[in-house]
Design an enzyme around this catalytic site. Structure first.
Site, short mmCIF file in Angstrom:
data_model
loop_
_atom_site.label_atom_id
_atom_site.label_comp_id
_atom_site.label_asym_id
_atom_site.label_seq_id
_atom_site.Cartn_x
_atom_site.Cartn_y
_atom_site.Cartn_z
N ASP A 30 -12.09 11.04 6.46
CA ASP A 30 -12.23 9.71 7.08
C ASP A 30 -12.39 8.88 5.97
O ASP A 30 -12.86 7.76 6.01
CB ASP A 30 -12.90 9.71 8.31
CG ASP A 30 -14.00 9.82 8.03
OD1 ASP A 30 -14.55 10.55 7.07
OD2 ASP A 30 -14.89 9.56 9.08
N ASN A 31 -12.23 9.21 4.69
CA ASN A 31 -12.47 8.36 3.40
C ASN A 31 -11.16 8.08 2.98
O ASN A 31 -10.19 8.73 2.82
CB ASN A 31 -13.28 9.48 2.44
CG ASN A 31 -14.69 9.45 2.81
OD1 ASN A 31 -15.36 8.73 3.37
ND2 ASN A 31 -15.11 10.84 2.77
N ASP A 52 -10.94 -5.07 6.64
CA ASP A 52 -10.08 -6.31 6.78
C ASP A 52 -9.71 -6.53 8.07
O ASP A 52 -9.77 -7.81 8.48
CB ASP A 52 -8.66 -5.78 6.02
CG ASP A 52 -8.93 -5.45 4.37
OD1 ASP A 52 -9.88 -5.85 3.89
OD2 ASP A 52 -7.81 -4.86 3.97
N ASP A 60 0.89 -1.25 -0.01
CA ASP A 60 -0.06 -0.05 0.11
C ASP A 60 0.99 1.18 0.00
O ASP A 60 1.95 1.27 0.79
CB ASP A 60 -0.91 -0.05 1.24
CG ASP A 60 -1.98 -1.06 1.26
OD1 ASP A 60 -2.34 -1.47 0.18
OD2 ASP A 60 -2.62 -1.07 2.44
N GLN A 98 -14.85 11.38 16.17
CA GLN A 98 -14.08 11.56 14.85
C GLN A 98 -12.75 11.93 15.00
O GLN A 98 -11.85 11.47 14.39
CB GLN A 98 -15.01 12.56 14.22
CG GLN A 98 -14.73 12.81 12.71
CD GLN A 98 -15.43 11.91 12.02
OE1 GLN A 98 -16.24 11.13 12.50
NE2 GLN A 98 -14.67 11.36 10.62
#
Length: 345
Positions: free
Chosen positions: A130-131, A300, A18, A289
């Site tokens: 947070d996307n 995952d 990643d 948040q």
């Protein structure tokens, strides 16, 4: 946990490195990316991988959905090491070397098929708030071959040792014949085979492959978006997630000794699970948040937590609790990374 639990959990999938970066909306727009999605890289994304490294501060983390899940399961279990086995294909290069080192650090027994045609696969995790928008360039991961790896006696022995099998739907694009061989083995030996819908594009464009595997699926995982796409593609004629779970549960199944269980996560909303002819919702752990670093790997991690208890024969309720715990930990860390030890009881 006794030592004979070694290799009790088997995963097979796309090992990816990643490349995580916090990006801006312009970057997403330039490459036509949605804020929250997972797709396969196309021609138009090729230079994106170079640009993200040049333009933003990137972190490299070992990734790939299935590999993340088995690592989290191993982390939750701690001892013995090598409860989890992982198969996938990498290149003979720097990124491949990193994946091997990271698997070893996580105490996962990874047996990679190594080839020289293609470089090790990567996944750009483009984070905004947070996307996260994931773009996977499979490369080597796409070169996994049943006859070159899975069929080899020393590898198949590890498959036979396992009691629980987990494969993310992403692998359907790579080697359906490998998935079917493992799924049939599980079904014929009354072991547990788990599959994840993984992404809307899998439900949509790989639905034939998906439905070939479905009769062998004992536990089906997915999130709310994948569930909705799956329902549309199957003509379920409902948008109610509990109804979708019930209908997915009642699709044809080979091994009649186990009723299929369907588990759908919904981000911060509760997780839905079929139980007998009922559907139950389990609330997730509350989180502020401000404590969310990024949501990469949350799904995952949920599966990893779930599998860690499943392989120990715990109740499905306990499996979900562990899944929620693991996901809650992962979203406080960058990428699919976690602290040294879990604090789960």
């Amino acid at each position: 946990m006794p030592a004979h639990f070694q290799n009790a959990l088997f995963g097979m999938g796309n090992p990816l490195l990643d490349i995580c970066a916090v990006v801006d909306k312009d970057f997403l727009d330039k490459y036509g990316l949605k804020t929250n999605d997972q797709i396969l890289a196309e021609e138009k994304h090729k230079e994106m991988f170079e640009e993200i490294v040049k333009k933003f501060k990137v972190e490299y983390h070992a990734g790939g959905a299935t590999q993340n899940s088995v690592k989290v399961a191993q982390w939750m279990i701690q001892e013995p090491h090598k409860v989890a086995t992982f198969f996938g294909c990498i290149g003979k290069d720097k990124f491949g070397k990193i994946l091997k080192e990271k698997a070893e650090e996580a105490h996962v027994e990874a047996h990679y098929y190594e080839q020289t045609e293609e470089p090790t696969g990567t996944c750009a995790a483009c984070i905004t708030g947070d996307n996260r928008s994931l773009v996977a360039n499979l490369a080597a991961a796409n070169c996994y071959k049943k006859e070159k790896h899975l069929d080899l006696e020393e590898n198949w022995k590890l498959v036979e040792k396992a009691q629980v099998y987990y494969i993310a739907g992403f692998f359907l694009t790579v080697s359906l014949e490998s998935i079917l061989k493992v799924a049939k083995h599980a079904s014929e030996n009354n072991k547990i085979f788990c599959l994840n819908l993984s992404a809307p594009f899998i439900c949509e464009f790989f639905k034939e492959a998906l439905m070939k595997v479905m009769p062998y699926v004992d536990i089906l995982f997915g999130n709310e978006t994948e569930a909705a796409t799956f329902a549309q593609e199957r003509g379920f004629e409902t948008e109610d997630i509990e109804e979708i779970a019930k209908k997915a549960q009642s699709l044809p199944k080979e091994n009649k000794k186990r009723q299929r269980i369907v588990v759908f996560t919904q981000g911060k909303e509760g997780t839905v699970m079929t139980k007998g002819d009922k559907v139950e919702t389990f609330p997730v752990l509350k989180i502020d948040q401000s404590e969310i670093v990024d949501t990469t790997g949350a799904g995952d991690a949920f599966v990893g937590g779930f599998l860690s208890q499943l392989v120990q024969d715990k109740t499905f309720e306990q499996c979900i609790r562990a899944g929620h715990y693991a996901a809650n930990v992962i979203i406080r860390h960058a990428g699919c990374t976690f602290p040294e030890k879990p604090d789960f009881h």
